[in-house]
Every structure is written in C-alpha cells, then in structure tokens.
Design an enzyme around this catalytic site. Structure first.
Site, PDB file in Angstrom:
ATOM      1  N   HIS A 145       0.857  -1.192   0.000  1.00 48.39           N
ATOM      2  CA  HIS A 145       0.000   0.000   0.000  1.00 48.39           C
ATOM      3  C   HIS A 145       0.890   1.238   0.000  1.00 48.39           C
ATOM      4  O   HIS A 145       1.461   1.607  -1.011  1.00 48.39           O
ATOM      5  CB  HIS A 145      -0.919  -0.054   1.220  1.00 48.39           C
ATOM      6  CG  HIS A 145      -2.027   0.958   1.219  1.00 48.39           C
ATOM      7  ND1 HIS A 145      -2.288   1.804   0.166  1.00 48.39           N
ATOM      8  CD2 HIS A 145      -2.952   1.265   2.173  1.00 48.39           C
ATOM      9  CE1 HIS A 145      -3.323   2.573   0.464  1.00 48.39           C
ATOM     10  NE2 HIS A 145      -3.734   2.273   1.682  1.00 48.39           N
TER      11      HIS A 145
ATOM     12  N   HIS B 231      -2.042  -1.632 -11.161  1.00 48.01           N
ATOM     13  CA  HIS B 231      -2.788  -1.127 -10.020  1.00 48.01           C
ATOM     14  C   HIS B 231      -4.019  -1.988  -9.817  1.00 48.01           C
ATOM     15  O   HIS B 231      -4.595  -2.498 -10.781  1.00 48.01           O
ATOM     16  CB  HIS B 231      -3.199   0.341 -10.250  1.00 48.01           C
ATOM     17  CG  HIS B 231      -3.661   1.048  -9.015  1.00 48.01           C
ATOM     18  ND1 HIS B 231      -4.951   0.947  -8.553  1.00 48.01           N
ATOM     19  CD2 HIS B 231      -2.999   1.848  -8.142  1.00 48.01           C
ATOM     20  CE1 HIS B 231      -5.066   1.672  -7.450  1.00 48.01           C
ATOM     21  NE2 HIS B 231      -3.898   2.220  -7.173  1.00 48.01           N
TER      22      HIS B 231
ATOM     23  N   ASP C 217       3.167   5.459  -7.678  1.00 48.65           N
ATOM     24  CA  ASP C 217       4.341   5.118  -6.872  1.00 48.65           C
ATOM     25  C   ASP C 217       5.615   5.118  -7.697  1.00 48.65           C
ATOM     26  O   ASP C 217       6.712   5.285  -7.160  1.00 48.65           O
ATOM     27  CB  ASP C 217       4.155   3.737  -6.226  1.00 48.65           C
ATOM     28  CG  ASP C 217       2.935   3.678  -5.338  1.00 48.65           C
ATOM     29  OD1 ASP C 217       2.831   4.534  -4.439  1.00 48.65           O
ATOM     30  OD2 ASP C 217       2.075   2.807  -5.547  1.00 48.65           O
TER      31      ASP C 217
END
Length: 431
Positions: free
Chosen positions: A267, A308, A366
């Site tokens: 996460h 994702h 990310d």
C-alpha cells in the site's frame, strides 16, 4: 416508479430471490445482498472485497478502465494544475470548493492548530533511536486522544470538525518530529507564516544554527504530491479507518489504524519498493534481464510501480507526476540522475512490451513519487510518512461521512470456515 431488482437463482432446485439494485451517479450498479443471509441462509464469498461495495460515499470516484479520478466530481488533473492542497482538503471535507474568504478562514484555522502539546515531545524520546518513523507516527497519533479529549465526542458535529482540523494541522508537526528524533536533531517548532508544505520542509530540514529558506520548487512539488495522495476511494487504509470508526472509536484512534494499514509495502510503502527495485536493476543494460525475471512465474522478482488494483489504464496521477519529476530534478541539478534515467527507460521499454501491454501494467503513482521524494532529500523511511500526511485528509473526510451516515452499522465481515468440525476435548493425560 418501481424499484429495480435482479433475480438470482440460489440453488439446484431453482429457488429464486429478487435483490434490489442500487445505482450511483457514476460506476456500475450494485446489488444489495444485505438480506441474503436472513432470507436464504447464504453468505457471499469475496476475498479482498474486490467486488463488494461496503458503503455509500460521495467523496471520490475512480474509473480504473478509463484512468479517471474525481474528487467530489472534479478531475484530478484540473485540481493538480489549478488548486492547492489546503483547497483540496477543504473540498474533500466540505464537498464544495471554497471561495476566497472561506479558504482563508480554513487555512488560518489549520495553521492555528499546528502546535502539538509539549508533553507529546517526550514520547519521541521514548522510542529507540533507530525506530522507523511510521512506528512513531502510529504511537503518537494514537495518543492524541489523551491530550485532546475535548474533541472526541463523535456524535457532536463541532467535535468532529475540531478533531479533523487538529489532525490535518498536526500531522506534519508529528512527522517532522519523528524525523528529527530519528536523526538526533532538535525538534523545530512550526512557523505559521509559511504555507502548509513549506512549514513541513522547514520543520524537517532547518536547524537552530543556520538559516533555512524553503525552496519554492520543492514546496510546489510536495503540494502536488499531497493533492494526488489526498484520497483514493475505499483503499485498504481508508477502509481500515471506516471499520475502526464503525465501532464508535475516537477519531485519533481511527486515523492511527489507517497509518498502520498504510505502512504495508503493498500500500503506502510501494514507492520505497520502486526505489529498491531500481537500485537492484542498477543500470539500463540490465533492464532486459529484469523484465524477463518479472515475467517468470517462478522468479520472486516483481516489477514495482507498474499496474494497479483499480486502474487498468495509465494512472492519471502518474502522468502528472512524470512532468513534476522532470521539473524537480532539473531544479536540483539532477537531470542526469541515473535512477531517474533508468526509470524513464524502464517505462519506455515496458510500455512497448506485449506482456505488459496485454496485462495493462501501466506505471502508477508510486513509480514517480519515490523519485521526487528522493530528489527533495527526503529519506526513504519517510516516504510513507509523507503519504500519511496527505492521506489524513481523505481518512478524515471518510470518517466524518461514515459517522454522520444514519445507515451506518458496525463492520462485521463473515468468513468461510475451513477448520475442524466439532470435536470433544481429550484430557492431557490421554494425549
């Protein structure tokens, strides 16, 4: 107008049940299965809640197939280009964009709450010198209810509002103190003449023996990152906050539980994993070898920062961050940063590879956020803390929505039990 229903055949005998269909303003319709156990004695099985809507919400909407992210209906690219983090925070909390006086009042209120109780500072000294800052965050944020118990009546709207303001305001101060504690430097008090993100940089990097001036590019980049990370629908940490809050727990405890969930590498820790992966690859010449490892089901190597759980298209936040990444590295004289050049080359190759194209494994937020944090000289172990500061707004907005929803009930997932059938106790002497 009759209610919309679907008819479900539930067993081999053809027994049928009509279930209500609920439709929101966006997204697929939802089948209401809440009466299924009572009427038929069945539960549903949905590991990870991938196909289950756990609540009503009007805060954030994601269309993963189209790569759309909306905060209260506003596209994330418009907010990233035209708004500020505190304006977005107001939007998420209140539901509408503020006018100038409203934004000024909200900003003043947040900045008035940036100080933390002096006795809280002794908490930081109680942790080991090498404690991870996220461990410190979990403990200190959870303790806020012991210092600010005048705003923990969840049934009082004013208490909820004060608690929300306090958490948004104090999170950067707590985060900076966690960092200072980890490097053995004196804590720096907030300077409310600075903006929200500038204040955070000041508290993290200034020292009493030298002047410190906030870099406007760094402040802009941090503000952008915080906008993009402010909320993301019912993700693991937000769902954790809602689940904890459904029991009536105080808001500080609920946000602490969200920080705990965010800490996981799948996460909030994913951007740290991207940097570690790039460092492991090491050089552009090694990309082919590592892409082959990523495709090998028997190889433990994973290509971090691609794909994702929700997005099956290019993460809209990644497009925005890619541009900011260039700007920050150029400002810092790091345009030739080997990790950044490696990241861009990896992205180009992966996006032309049939394996990744067929699986829709596009770069996500990310992939670039860790590179920006690195360029801003923020230590790797603080990356997830930065995420927590930003996501506090979304957690608080979801908590406030959940607490004020008259349809709310305590969360109680069920299970498919695979253990022993009933058996009798055997005395110790007979075993």
């Amino acid at each position: 107008m009759p209610k919309e229903t679907v008819t479900v055949i539930v067993n081999a005998t053809g027994e049928q049940l009509e279930l209500p269909v609920l439709r929101g303003s966006h997204g697929p319709p939802v089948i209401d299965i809440s009466q299924l156990p009572a009427k038929l004695g069945y539960f549903t099985y949905d590991p990870g809640f991938k196909g289950t809507a756990s609540c009503h919400s009007d805060i954030t909407y994601i269309d993963g197939d189209k790569g759309i992210l909306l905060y209260r209906g506003y596209p994330i690219d418009q907010l990233a280009e035209k708004s500020s983090f505190l304006e977005v925070a107001y939007l998420l909390l209140k539901g509408e964009l503020p006018d100038h006086p409203q934004l000024q009042t909200f900003t003043d209120t947040i900045m008035d709450h940036t100080m933390i109780h002096e006795n809280l500072r002794s908490f930081f000294g109680g942790f080991r010198y090498d404690a991870h800052p996220m461990a410190t965050m979990v403990g200190v944020v959870g303790s806020l209810s012991a210092f600010y118990h005048d705003s923990t009546d969840i049934n009082n709207p004013r208490h909820r509002e004060i608690a929300a303001h306090r958490m948004i305001a104090k999170m950067p101060t707590i985060a900076a103190a966690s960092y200072k504690s980890s490097v053995g430097q004196p804590y720096v008090y907030p300077n409310n003449k600075l903006g929200y993100c500038g204040n955070l940089l000041h508290m993290m990097f200034s020292v009493p023996c030298a002047e410190y001036e906030v870099n406007p590019v760094a402040e802009k980049a941090l503000d952008l990152l915080f906008i993009l990370h402010a909320d993301h629908e019912q993700n693991a940490s937000t769902s954790t906050v809602r689940l904890a809050g459904s029991s009536g727990a105080n808001p500080f405890a609920c946000i602490s539980s969200g920080i705990t969930a965010l800490w996981g590498p799948a996460h909030g820790g994913a951007n740290e994993a991207v940097l570690r992966m790039l460092e492991e690859i090491g050089d552009v010449s090694n990309i082919g070898k590592y892409l082959a490892k990523a495709k090998d089901k028997n190889d433990p190597f994973r290509l971090m920062g691609f794909g994702h759980r929700v997005y099956k298209n290019y993460d809209p936040r990644a497009r925005i961050l890619r541009k900011m990444c260039h700007e920050v590295l150029h400002e810092n004289g790091s345009s030739a940063d080997p990790l950044f050049e490696l990241a861009l080359r990896l992205e180009d190759i992966a996006l032309q590879d049939d394996y990744f194209i067929e699986r829709k494994l596009y770069p996500n937020v990310d992939f670039y956020s860790g590179l920006i944090y690195k360029a801003l000289k923020i230590p790797t172990n603080m990356f997830t803390v930065m995420f927590a500061i930003a996501r506090t707004v979304g957690w608080v907005a979801n908590w406030m929505e959940m607490v004020s929803d008259p349809r709310g009930v305590i969360g109680r997932p069920r299970q498919l039990y695979d253990g022993h059938c009933k058996r009798d106790y055997t005395p110790l002497s007979e075993r």
